[in-house]
Design a protein around this motif. Structure first.
Motif, mmCIF file in Angstrom:
data_model
loop_
_atom_site.group_PDB
_atom_site.id
_atom_site.type_symbol
_atom_site.label_atom_id
_atom_site.label_comp_id
_atom_site.label_asym_id
_atom_site.label_seq_id
_atom_site.Cartn_x
_atom_site.Cartn_y
_atom_site.Cartn_z
ATOM 1 N N VAL A 1 -34.986 -33.304 53.381
ATOM 2 C CA VAL A 1 -33.963 -32.282 53.193
ATOM 3 C C VAL A 1 -33.176 -32.580 51.916
ATOM 4 C CG1 VAL A 1 -32.184 -33.417 54.598
ATOM 5 C CG2 VAL A 1 -32.167 -30.924 54.367
ATOM 6 N N VAL A 2 -32.775 -31.504 51.229
ATOM 7 C CA VAL A 2 -31.990 -31.603 49.999
ATOM 8 C C VAL A 2 -30.700 -30.813 50.192
ATOM 9 C CG1 VAL A 2 -31.954 -31.034 47.516
ATOM 10 C CG2 VAL A 2 -34.063 -31.880 48.571
ATOM 11 N N ALA A 3 -29.603 -31.350 49.668
ATOM 12 C CA ALA A 3 -28.310 -30.664 49.732
ATOM 13 C C ALA A 3 -28.418 -29.292 49.079
ATOM 14 C CB ALA A 3 -27.242 -31.490 49.033
ATOM 15 N N PRO A 4 -27.815 -28.261 49.671
ATOM 16 C CA PRO A 4 -27.927 -26.908 49.108
ATOM 17 C C PRO A 4 -27.570 -26.818 47.621
ATOM 18 C CG PRO A 4 -26.932 -26.802 51.268
ATOM 19 C CD PRO A 4 -27.060 -28.274 50.929
ATOM 20 N N ALA A 5 -26.515 -27.492 47.191
ATOM 21 C CA ALA A 5 -26.080 -27.404 45.792
ATOM 22 C C ALA A 5 -27.043 -28.095 44.824
ATOM 23 C CB ALA A 5 -24.680 -28.001 45.641
ATOM 24 N N ALA A 6 -27.939 -28.934 45.352
ATOM 25 C CA ALA A 6 -28.859 -29.696 44.502
ATOM 26 C C ALA A 6 -30.262 -29.108 44.465
ATOM 27 C CB ALA A 6 -28.918 -31.141 44.984
ATOM 28 N N ARG A 7 -30.498 -28.026 45.189
ATOM 29 C CA ARG A 7 -31.854 -27.464 45.265
ATOM 30 C C ARG A 7 -32.260 -26.821 43.943
ATOM 31 N NH1 ARG A 7 -31.154 -25.120 51.440
ATOM 32 N NH2 ARG A 7 -30.833 -27.194 52.321
ATOM 33 N N GLY A 8 -33.567 -26.887 43.667
ATOM 34 C CA GLY A 8 -34.097 -26.291 42.437
ATOM 35 C C GLY A 8 -33.795 -27.101 41.193
ATOM 36 N N ARG A 9 -33.407 -28.369 41.374
ATOM 37 C CA ARG A 9 -33.019 -29.201 40.229
ATOM 38 C C ARG A 9 -33.835 -30.486 40.135
ATOM 39 N NH1 ARG A 9 -26.759 -29.611 41.037
ATOM 40 N NH2 ARG A 9 -26.867 -30.736 39.069
ATOM 41 N N GLY A 10 -34.978 -30.535 40.814
ATOM 42 C CA GLY A 10 -35.859 -31.696 40.725
ATOM 43 C C GLY A 10 -35.546 -32.816 41.701
ATOM 44 N N VAL A 11 -34.567 -32.608 42.589
ATOM 45 C CA VAL A 11 -34.172 -33.657 43.528
ATOM 46 C C VAL A 11 -35.271 -33.909 44.565
ATOM 47 C CG1 VAL A 11 -32.445 -34.349 45.247
ATOM 48 C CG2 VAL A 11 -31.721 -33.192 43.136
#
Length: 159
Positions: free
Chosen positions: A82-92
């Protein structure tokens, strides 16, 4: 962003519980959990799994994953991604999955890493093949709301 990763710490758990934005996202991350995700549910899963890892940027936890299966010299199966919503689409997520593959190699001498992804999880279905995962099976499952879903199983052979 300057991404690093480390083993999970108890203080990370409340933040991770806020990452799934609804019952569907929680189902993709953790099918057995009930929305909203609670620290007790997540802590219980962590206690039964291996390699629980977080991705951090400037002290902020941005992503989490672990292995629900970790056989030394065999298969490591990635879960709870799972990735934090604000960090999605940024390569995390790419960073996280790559770190988990490295952990499977280094800590478990794994021959394969497996990941399973539900058919509605478009981001995952697009990411995993870019990272070298190849589909090898599809299972029918039941979503949290009782609807039929397909679980796409993928693996990457490690050299």
């Amino acid at each position: 962003m300057y991404l690093t990763h480390r083993p999970i710490q108890p203080g990370d758990i409340p933040a991770i519980c806020n990452f799934p934005q609804g019952a569907d996202e929680l189902f993709y991350m953790f099918p057995k959990a009930t929305y909203p995700l609670t620290p007790v549910q997540l802590s219980d899963a962590i206690a039964q799994r291996s390699g629980s890892t977080v991705v951090v940027d400037k002290g902020t936890v941005l992503a989490f994953a672990n292995f629900y299966k970790a056989e030394h010299g065999g298969v490591c199966a990635l879960g709870n991604v799972v990735v934090a919503p604000a960090a999605r689409g940024r390569g995390v997520a790419r960073y996280l999955v790559t770190a988990m593959i490295d952990l499977a190699r280094q800590q478990y001498a794994a021959r394969e890493v497996w990941v399973s992804c539900f058919n509605h999880n478009t981001a995952g279905l697009l990411l995993y093949p870019q990272l070298g995962f190849i589909p090898f099976g599809i299972e029918e499952r039941q979503a949290w709301d009782g609807t039929r879903v397909a679980l796409v199983q993928m693996k990457q052979l490690l050299s």
